[in-house]
Design a protein around this motif. Structure first.
Motif, PDB file in Angstrom:
ATOM      1  N   LEU A   1     -17.655  -8.098   0.512  1.00 28.02           N
ATOM      2  CA  LEU A   1     -17.462  -9.056  -0.581  1.00 28.02           C
ATOM      3  C   LEU A   1     -18.377  -8.759  -1.769  1.00 28.02           C
ATOM      4  O   LEU A   1     -17.981  -8.943  -2.917  1.00 28.02           O
ATOM      5  N   THR A   2     -19.581  -8.291  -1.499  1.00 30.59           N
ATOM      6  CA  THR A   2     -20.496  -7.964  -2.601  1.00 30.59           C
ATOM      7  C   THR A   2     -20.300  -6.540  -3.111  1.00 30.59           C
ATOM      8  O   THR A   2     -20.319  -6.311  -4.318  1.00 30.59           O
ATOM      9  N   GLY A   3     -20.056  -5.603  -2.212  1.00 31.87           N
ATOM     10  CA  GLY A   3     -19.962  -4.194  -2.600  1.00 31.87           C
ATOM     11  C   GLY A   3     -18.647  -3.787  -3.216  1.00 31.87           C
ATOM     12  O   GLY A   3     -18.580  -2.816  -3.972  1.00 31.87           O
ATOM     13  N   ALA A   4     -17.568  -4.498  -2.899  1.00 31.16           N
ATOM     14  CA  ALA A   4     -16.249  -4.125  -3.413  1.00 31.16           C
ATOM     15  C   ALA A   4     -15.936  -4.817  -4.736  1.00 31.16           C
ATOM     16  O   ALA A   4     -14.855  -4.638  -5.275  1.00 31.16           O
ATOM     17  N   GLY A   5     -16.874  -5.600  -5.227  1.00 29.90           N
ATOM     18  CA  GLY A   5     -16.663  -6.253  -6.515  1.00 29.90           C
ATOM     19  C   GLY A   5     -15.697  -7.422  -6.452  1.00 29.90           C
ATOM     20  O   GLY A   5     -15.015  -7.705  -7.439  1.00 29.90           O
ATOM     21  N   ILE A   6     -15.640  -8.105  -5.326  1.00 26.74           N
ATOM     22  CA  ILE A   6     -14.776  -9.280  -5.200  1.00 26.74           C
ATOM     23  C   ILE A   6     -15.386 -10.402  -6.047  1.00 26.74           C
ATOM     24  O   ILE A   6     -16.558 -10.740  -5.883  1.00 26.74           O
TER      25      ILE A   6
ATOM     26  N   TYR B   1     -11.241 -14.836   0.484  1.00 31.17           N
ATOM     27  CA  TYR B   1     -11.401 -13.605   1.254  1.00 31.17           C
ATOM     28  C   TYR B   1     -12.210 -13.877   2.517  1.00 31.17           C
ATOM     29  O   TYR B   1     -11.871 -13.394   3.600  1.00 31.17           O
ATOM     30  N   ARG B   2     -13.282 -14.638   2.399  1.00 30.70           N
ATOM     31  CA  ARG B   2     -14.144 -14.915   3.555  1.00 30.70           C
ATOM     32  C   ARG B   2     -13.361 -15.683   4.629  1.00 30.70           C
ATOM     33  O   ARG B   2     -13.463 -15.376   5.819  1.00 30.70           O
TER      34      ARG B   2
ATOM     35  N   LEU C   1     -10.883 -13.225   6.220  1.00 29.00           N
ATOM     36  CA  LEU C   1     -11.556 -12.239   7.067  1.00 29.00           C
ATOM     37  C   LEU C   1     -12.184 -12.882   8.300  1.00 29.00           C
ATOM     38  O   LEU C   1     -12.316 -12.224   9.338  1.00 29.00           O
ATOM     39  N   THR C   2     -12.544 -14.155   8.216  1.00 34.95           N
ATOM     40  CA  THR C   2     -13.013 -14.873   9.403  1.00 34.95           C
ATOM     41  C   THR C   2     -11.856 -15.009  10.392  1.00 34.95           C
ATOM     42  O   THR C   2     -12.018 -14.766  11.592  1.00 34.95           O
ATOM     43  N   THR C   3     -10.685 -15.372   9.881  1.00 37.20           N
ATOM     44  CA  THR C   3      -9.493 -15.471  10.732  1.00 37.20           C
ATOM     45  C   THR C   3      -9.210 -14.135  11.405  1.00 37.20           C
ATOM     46  O   THR C   3      -8.992 -14.064  12.616  1.00 37.20           O
ATOM     47  N   TRP C   4      -9.238 -13.051  10.615  1.00 37.10           N
ATOM     48  CA  TRP C   4      -8.992 -11.726  11.183  1.00 37.10           C
ATOM     49  C   TRP C   4     -10.112 -11.307  12.131  1.00 37.10           C
ATOM     50  O   TRP C   4      -9.873 -10.558  13.073  1.00 37.10           O
ATOM     51  N   GLY C   5     -11.312 -11.786  11.916  1.00 37.69           N
ATOM     52  CA  GLY C   5     -12.416 -11.475  12.824  1.00 37.69           C
ATOM     53  C   GLY C   5     -12.106 -11.901  14.246  1.00 37.69           C
ATOM     54  O   GLY C   5     -12.383 -11.172  15.205  1.00 37.69           O
TER      55      GLY C   5
ATOM     56  N   VAL D   1       0.138 -15.692   5.801  1.00 34.94           N
ATOM     57  CA  VAL D   1       0.039 -14.530   6.684  1.00 34.94           C
ATOM     58  C   VAL D   1      -0.011 -13.240   5.872  1.00 34.94           C
ATOM     59  O   VAL D   1      -0.829 -12.359   6.133  1.00 34.94           O
ATOM     60  N   ASN D   2       0.848 -13.128   4.869  1.00 35.46           N
ATOM     61  CA  ASN D   2       0.887 -11.917   4.047  1.00 35.46           C
ATOM     62  C   ASN D   2      -0.394 -11.746   3.239  1.00 35.46           C
ATOM     63  O   ASN D   2      -0.911 -10.642   3.110  1.00 35.46           O
ATOM     64  N   ARG D   3      -0.909 -12.840   2.690  1.00 34.25           N
ATOM     65  CA  ARG D   3      -2.161 -12.772   1.923  1.00 34.25           C
ATOM     66  C   ARG D   3      -3.311 -12.341   2.831  1.00 34.25           C
ATOM     67  O   ARG D   3      -4.106 -11.465   2.477  1.00 34.25           O
ATOM     68  N   GLU D   4      -3.395 -12.925   4.027  1.00 34.71           N
ATOM     69  CA  GLU D   4      -4.462 -12.576   4.961  1.00 34.71           C
ATOM     70  C   GLU D   4      -4.359 -11.119   5.413  1.00 34.71           C
ATOM     71  O   GLU D   4      -5.373 -10.437   5.531  1.00 34.71           O
TER      72      GLU D   4
END
Length: 160
Positions: free
Chosen positions: A40-45, A53-54, A57-61, A113-116
């Protein structure tokens, strides 16, 4: 590094560049959660997008850990499970992940679902470019078709 001519029939004088070995740009983070924060910090989000995004990505975690993701109100405050980032390269993960993603898609709307999935793939690609992981366990997971009439789909969910 040397470039060698290809001597196979039908190569038409092509040159073959040897595949480069990926060298991590930095030491891999100790956990998936730390990898998410570094992404999140390195990719310039942008900060305005980082929250979404968090959550994604928590869901995908959870799914990357081989467990169903929390749903409903439990999803909002859920913390991802703790596991090392290299676990994403487990050869058995794509099959497990495909099943979990299909189950999630059955209980969640296509847009979410598509966004995630898109967010997860962006993070995975970034982690690959960092040299922290090699594979992409989301290969083979397809986007869900959106309902043809979004107004109708929203009405059915009581969003009108």
């Amino acid at each position: 590094m040397t470039i060698e001519p290809v001597t196979e029939p039908g190569s038409w004088g092509a040159l073959r560049v040897p595949r480069a070995r990926v060298v991590p740009l930095s030491a891999p983070p100790a956990s998936y959660t730390a990898a998410v924060e570094r992404y999140l910090t390195g990719a310039g989000i942008a900060k305005s997008s980082a929250r979404i995004y968090r959550i994604s990505l928590t869901t995908w975690g959870w799914m990357l850990a081989g467990e169903p993701a929390p749903t409903g109100p439990a999803r909002r405050g859920a913390k991802p499970p703790v596991f090392p980032v290299p676990a994403i390269d487990d050869p058995a993960l794509p099959e497990v992940l495909a099943e979990l993603a299909a189950a999630r898609a059955d209980e969640t709307d296509a847009d979410t679902v598509n966004r995630e999935l898109s967010i997860a793939r962006k993070a995975i690609g970034w982690w690959q470019r960092q040299g922290w992981i090699v594979g992409d366990p989301t290969i083979g997971i397809e986007r869900r078709p959106a309902p043809p009439d979004r107004t109708k789909a929203l009405a059915e969910k009581g969003c009108r």
